[in-house]
Design a protein around this motif. Structure first.
Motif, short mmCIF file in Angstrom:
data_model
loop_
_atom_site.label_atom_id
_atom_site.label_comp_id
_atom_site.label_asym_id
_atom_site.label_seq_id
_atom_site.Cartn_x
_atom_site.Cartn_y
_atom_site.Cartn_z
N LYS A 120 43.34 45.97 20.74
CA LYS A 120 42.92 47.21 21.39
C LYS A 120 42.52 46.97 22.85
CE LYS A 120 43.52 50.29 18.22
NZ LYS A 120 44.51 51.39 18.45
N ALA A 121 41.94 45.81 23.11
CA ALA A 121 41.58 45.48 24.49
C ALA A 121 42.83 45.41 25.36
CB ALA A 121 40.83 44.15 24.54
N LEU A 122 43.87 44.76 24.87
CA LEU A 122 45.11 44.63 25.64
C LEU A 122 45.79 45.98 25.82
CD1 LEU A 122 46.51 41.28 24.21
CD2 LEU A 122 45.42 41.67 26.42
N LEU A 123 45.69 46.85 24.81
CA LEU A 123 46.30 48.17 24.93
C LEU A 123 45.61 49.02 26.00
CD1 LEU A 123 47.00 49.11 21.20
CD2 LEU A 123 48.69 48.77 23.02
N LEU A 124 44.33 48.77 26.24
CA LEU A 124 43.61 49.51 27.28
C LEU A 124 44.06 49.12 28.68
CD1 LEU A 124 39.86 49.76 26.20
CD2 LEU A 124 41.45 51.64 26.61
N THR A 125 44.68 47.94 28.81
CA THR A 125 45.15 47.49 30.12
C THR A 125 46.45 48.22 30.45
OG1 THR A 125 44.25 45.31 29.63
CG2 THR A 125 45.75 45.45 31.48
N ASN A 126 46.38 49.18 31.36
CA ASN A 126 47.55 50.02 31.63
C ASN A 126 48.34 49.59 32.86
OD1 ASN A 126 46.04 50.92 33.80
ND2 ASN A 126 45.53 52.90 32.87
N GLY A 127 47.89 48.51 33.54
CA GLY A 127 48.64 47.99 34.67
C GLY A 127 48.36 48.68 35.99
N ARG A 128 47.53 49.73 35.95
CA ARG A 128 47.24 50.47 37.18
C ARG A 128 45.93 50.05 37.83
NH1 ARG A 128 49.00 54.63 33.83
NH2 ARG A 128 46.87 55.44 33.58
N GLU A 129 45.16 49.17 37.14
CA GLU A 129 43.90 48.72 37.72
C GLU A 129 44.19 47.64 38.75
OE1 GLU A 129 43.51 49.76 33.37
OE2 GLU A 129 44.71 48.37 34.53
N ARG A 130 43.97 47.94 40.01
CA ARG A 130 44.27 47.01 41.08
C ARG A 130 43.76 45.60 40.77
NH1 ARG A 130 41.66 51.34 43.45
NH2 ARG A 130 42.94 52.78 44.66
N GLY A 131 44.62 44.62 40.80
CA GLY A 131 44.21 43.23 40.62
C GLY A 131 43.76 42.89 39.22
N MET A 132 43.94 43.80 38.26
CA MET A 132 43.40 43.57 36.93
C MET A 132 44.46 43.96 35.91
SD MET A 132 40.74 42.49 35.40
CE MET A 132 40.18 42.46 33.71
N ASP A 133 45.52 43.19 35.82
CA ASP A 133 46.58 43.51 34.89
C ASP A 133 46.48 42.65 33.64
OD1 ASP A 133 47.71 41.02 35.47
OD2 ASP A 133 49.00 41.85 37.03
N SER A 134 47.40 42.82 32.73
CA SER A 134 47.33 42.14 31.44
C SER A 134 47.43 40.63 31.58
CB SER A 134 48.43 42.65 30.52
OG SER A 134 49.71 42.42 31.10
N ARG A 135 48.08 40.13 32.64
CA ARG A 135 48.19 38.68 32.82
C ARG A 135 46.83 38.06 33.11
NH1 ARG A 135 52.60 38.79 37.43
NH2 ARG A 135 51.21 40.51 37.99
N VAL A 136 46.01 38.77 33.90
CA VAL A 136 44.68 38.27 34.21
C VAL A 136 43.83 38.23 32.95
CG1 VAL A 136 42.60 38.67 35.58
CG2 VAL A 136 44.83 39.18 36.56
N VAL A 137 43.90 39.30 32.18
CA VAL A 137 43.14 39.38 30.93
C VAL A 137 43.61 38.31 29.96
CG1 VAL A 137 42.55 40.84 28.96
CG2 VAL A 137 42.75 41.85 31.22
N SER A 138 44.93 38.15 29.85
CA SER A 138 45.49 37.18 28.91
C SER A 138 45.08 35.75 29.26
CB SER A 138 47.02 37.28 28.88
OG SER A 138 47.41 38.53 28.38
N ALA A 139 45.00 35.44 30.56
CA ALA A 139 44.60 34.10 30.98
C ALA A 139 43.18 33.78 30.52
CB ALA A 139 44.71 33.96 32.49
N ALA A 140 42.26 34.74 30.71
CA ALA A 140 40.88 34.53 30.27
C ALA A 140 40.81 34.46 28.76
CB ALA A 140 39.99 35.66 30.79
N LEU A 141 41.59 35.30 28.09
CA LEU A 141 41.60 35.31 26.63
C LEU A 141 42.13 33.99 26.08
CD1 LEU A 141 41.24 36.74 23.94
CD2 LEU A 141 43.43 37.88 24.31
N SER A 142 43.16 33.45 26.72
CA SER A 142 43.72 32.17 26.28
C SER A 142 42.68 31.06 26.40
CB SER A 142 44.95 31.81 27.12
OG SER A 142 45.98 32.74 26.92
N ARG A 143 41.95 31.07 27.51
CA ARG A 143 40.93 30.04 27.70
C ARG A 143 39.81 30.16 26.67
NH1 ARG A 143 37.75 28.39 33.31
NH2 ARG A 143 37.16 26.31 32.60
#
Length: 328
Positions: A120-143
């Motif tokens: 659900k967290a990833l689904l909330l990432t819609n790609g329109r948040e400047r500088g805050m896309d799913s890749r940024v979230v995924s990197a922190a989640l992976s760590r």
């Protein structure tokens, strides 16, 4: 909404919107799991991570409140999912005085519940948040996941190095604090030095916060913590006060604590936990851990003082002051 933010009414109102976003997102779950998940996300703590997003999102002139609320919701959902998984690893029956999802459903379904929150967290990432896309979230989640896996694989091994411990908490805790501060600042698309400074603030704040949390497992009380003290020891998880105590004991040429831990079976029995707690205090492990937490705090405070926005500086300094005396 916790009373922690009563003296910041504007921020408190925005955090209520974060809570509503999370509850609305979780309400899409089906069947018996919906009320259990809603109870979990409504039993929030201080909501520090979304608060950091909201505070640092003020470092510019763009109107980004809506995006900041969404980003804060994403990061808080990741955090809430990690708590579900933490409780499974710790076999924890309670958190903040309430029954955990693990206690209600067992390990298998609790894992799936935590995974649902992450999805659900990833689904909330819609790609329109400047500088805050799913890749940024995924990197922190992976760590975060890598650190959890490393800790779980090493349960019962109390004899890790201090650098290993610091890498673990950097992934488990500091990565989300850093993402929160960075993500909020990135929404303004300001100077790179500003977003990186915010990243450092979040990282150092997260390191200090986790070390203090680990200290409370040795120095807190069951009534205030909402869980038993010595729980990390009991579950075979080495934290900084213990590691410093073991190093000090080794330097003195003694081995009572090391022997106790090497000969104990898991989970650690009550008498062994009590004696280990006593030895960690006597060997200065708690005080030395507190010293390191304070060094991370000083590094964060130095960067905060260099932020140009006076209101952001005030809010961050105020937050630091409140956290320094926390009992939770």
């Amino acid at each position: 909404m916790p009373s922690f933010w009563n003296d910041e009414p504007i921020l408190q109102d925005q955090l209520k919107q974060v809570s509503h976003t999370i509850e609305h997102t979780v309400s899409t779950a089906h069947g018996f799991i919906r009320p259990i998940l809603l109870d979990h996300v409504q039993g929030v703590g201080k909501m520090l991570r979304p608060a950091l997003v909201l505070i640092t999102s003020q470092l510019g002139d763009h109107e980004v409140a809506e995006d900041a609320i969404r980003v804060g919701s994403i990061i808080e959902l990741i955090h809430l999912a990690s708590l579900v998984h933490d409780d499974i690893l710790d076999s924890a029956s309670q958190r903040r005085g309430k029954s955990t999802i693990y206690a209600k459903l067992g390990a298998k379904q609790a894992v799936l519940a935590g995974d649902f929150l992450l999805a659900k967290a990833l689904l909330l990432t819609n790609g329109r948040e400047r500088g805050m896309d799913s890749r940024v979230v995924s990197a922190a989640l992976s760590r975060l996941c890598e650190s959890e896996l490393d800790q779980d694989a090493g349960v019962g091994n109390f004899f890790i190095s201090v650098p290993t411990y610091l890498r673990r908490i950097a992934g488990k805790t500091a990565s989300l604090f850093a993402l929160s501060c960075y993500g909020g600042a990135a929404l303004q698309e300001g100077p790179a030095i500003q977003t990186m400074r915010c990243h450092r603030i979040g990282y150092c704040m997260g390191m200090a916060f986790q070390i203090q949390d680990d200290i409370l497992d040795y120095s807190g009380s069951s009534a205030t913590l909402g869980k038993a003290t010595g729980n990390d020891l009991k579950c075979g998880i080495p934290t900084l006060p213990l590691l410093y105590a073991l190093n000090e004991e080794r330097s003195r040429g003694s081995a009572e604590l090391a022997t106790l831990l090497s000969q104990a079976s898991m989970p650690l029995k009550g008498r062994s936990v009590k004696r280990a707690l006593e030895l960690v205090h006597a060997l200065g492990g708690v005080q030395k851990a507190q010293n390191l937490a304070e060094s991370y705090q000083k590094r964060a405070l130095k960067d905060i003082e260099n932020l140009e926005n006076a209101e952001v500086r005030r809010q961050l300094l105020h937050l630091f002051a409140k956290l320094s005396g926390r009992s939770l």
